[in-house]
Each structure stands twice: as C-alpha cells, then as structure tokens.
Design an enzyme around this catalytic site. Sequence first.
Site, short mmCIF file in Angstrom:
data_model
loop_
_atom_site.label_atom_id
_atom_site.label_comp_id
_atom_site.label_asym_id
_atom_site.label_seq_id
_atom_site.Cartn_x
_atom_site.Cartn_y
_atom_site.Cartn_z
CD GLU A 1 -2.86 -0.46 2.63
OE1 GLU A 1 -2.97 0.73 3.01
OE2 GLU A 1 -3.35 -1.41 3.26
CD GLU B 1 -7.91 7.19 6.72
OE1 GLU B 1 -8.04 6.23 5.93
OE2 GLU B 1 -6.86 7.43 7.32
CD GLU C 1 -12.36 2.05 -0.25
OE1 GLU C 1 -12.90 1.18 0.46
OE2 GLU C 1 -11.13 2.15 -0.43
CE LYS D 1 -10.79 3.37 4.37
NZ LYS D 1 -9.38 3.16 4.02
#
Length: 397
Positions: A271, A334, A325, A328
């Site tokens: 990541e 985030e 997203e 999240k």
Amino acid sequence: MAKTVSSATVAVTTMANISFIVTTISLIGAVQGMGLGINYGTVANNLPPPARVAQFLLQSTSIDRIKLFDANPTILQAFADTGIAVTVTVANDQIPQLTNLEFANQWLRSNILPYTPTTNIIRILVGNEVVSTADKSLIAGLVPAMQNLHTALVAESLDNQIKVSTPHSLGILSTSYPPSNGQFRRRYDIAIFEPLLGFLNATGSPFMINPYPFFGLKRDVLDYALFRPNPGVYDQNTRLTYSNMLDGQLDAIFTAMKRLGFADVEIVIAETGWPSEGEPGQIGVSVESAADYNRNLIQHVNSGLGTPLMPNRTFETYIFALFNENLKPGPTIERNFGLFRPDMTPVYDVGIQKPVRRRPTRSNPTPVVGPVNPTPINGQQWLWRLRVRLLKTTVRM
C-alpha cells in the site's frame, strides 16, 4: 490400419508441451511485471459492480494486479478470465482459527479452490498490519497461520502458483532514520520477524510493507515526499544521498531485514498513496500533490533505478486506492485516496489510462458477418486464457 506411437515419441511430445507451457507462463509473468497494482477497497455504497470494474481495468488501464482486503466471491468471479493477478486477504479475526490446520484446509476449499485457475489468484495475505495492532493473540498466531495456509496449498499443489504473506506498517520499526539505522522493534525482531522472514525465504514469498510518505509529512519536506526536485537527505553512515522519502522508508526496512540475515527476501509495496482532499489548510493535501506523488511513484518503482541500498531493481507496487470510498470512517482524507471516482472517471491523471481507439467511419460500409461489438482481448488476457487451457490439457495428459 492403426498407427502405433512409440513411448519415446510420447515422451518427446510431452516434454515439448511442458517446455511450451513453461515458456508461456514466463511470458505471462514478464507482461504482468510491466504493469501496476491497485488496492481495490469496497467501503462504499456507490461503487460500480465488480464485473464492470474488472472490464474497466482490463480494457481501459495498465493496472494488471489488484489487492483485496477480503476474499469477496463476487469480485473473484468477476476477474475470471481476465489474467489480472489477484491478491486476497484473510481478516485479522480469523488468524486464531487458522492456527488449526483443518480450518486452513477448509478456508482454502471455500475461498480459493472454486476460483482457481480461472481467476489468477497469486497471493493470500494473512491479516493486515497485525503486529501494529499490539494484540498478543493475533501476533502469536500470525506465523503459524501462514504456515498452515501454505501447507494447505502444498496439499492442493498450488504452492508454486499462490504465495502466503502479510503486510506491515512502518510501525514495526523502532528506528527508521537514517535508513542505515533501520531496526525492527525490540522483542518482535527475534520472536516474530526472524521466523516470519524465515518462512518467507523458504517459500519464495515477499515481505510486504505499507509505506506512506504522506504520514511522515512536514511542510519543509513536501518536495522530498512528492519526488519533486529537492536537496536530498544524506545518510552519514553509508554516505548515500536520498532524493525521496519512499526510498528512505524502503531502505530502513531493508536494513532491518538485513540485520536478521534476510537481505535476499523480496520487498513488495502493498500500500502507498496520497489523498486528494482533506481538511482546510492541511499540509500537502490537494489534487495536484496526489497526482504528483502517484505519477512520480509509478515512474520511480518501474524505472529499474531501485533505492540507494537496493539499486537496479523494480518494486511490485499497489497504489491505495482504486476508488474514493465514501463510507470509510475517520477524517476527510480517508475517503479521498482513490485514483477514480465511483463512475470510473479519474480524480486526476497519472498516465495509466489507455488511449481510446476510434474506428474510422466509412459511408456505405460493407456488412461484416460476425458478432456485433465483440469484446476485445488484450495480450495479457489472451496469454492467461492460453495458460489455463494448457494447464487443463496437461492435467488430462
């Protein structure tokens, strides 16, 4: 009159088939190695169906591998026959159960065997950043769980195709600066990382790390974190100069591994990414910074330059993340690490989208007999389908 085929002829034909299969598989690996990985998270209520995502990645981008945070069966089915390499993850809370070999066998039968080889599953990750949880039961069960999953793969003759690993945050290091001082946290180095690295080395699996220069950011090192021109950081111990923060983070991990005698274990970037939106006035958070980081990252990890302590190499890399997203939890950043919006339009351009091919139009074109709008098959997908057919043929032989 029936023709008799000698056993020698059969042997030669079989060896030729095996040689062709090995050559083809090697070619598939070479094609995949030129691409890019992405973390495909699904903490959102507005994402497109996995089948659309699979075709979008295959036909419209250079992304050739994905990493999942689970083993979602709908996603695994959607990526069948694409050739895109898939990494799945076992949830942290299943680690204690995986210390039981029968559970590991059952997990494999339920979550992997129904989808391989049609879906190109290459790796199973046991948990995510387990050591950083400080949960003693999870940490103690990590290596035994990995060993059991590998044993289950061996029993199914899948251990060469599918490897077992686990990703770590940089929090596993007690010291990371300068990079030549990199060292695993005390007590974890011998108790956890020595047997873990021993397992990875024995099974040909990579050590996976989640380095995020963004989270080590200060205003005076923004250019250093973004791969922009900067004075660099000098390591007095090695007399090497670092031109970007990611190289320093990777070399700190490499140094820690080398201290334990495992400098030859491959490092994979599981990541890394940069948010495009955050709180007002947050340092370094913008579309421009996110585009710079990920564009420069892609160029750097595929350049073959390596790092000061690991020169002349490329790094398998998974950018975080595919989509923004919206569910999240946590601060705004985030929910804004994605390269794409849910409608699959880019948040910014990092050079991974394939050019759109437009067919020339003609007046009164000659009718063509055949399927209407056939789905194109790219080289990677064709090679993968060939590999699956060859493997099935070999099994029948």
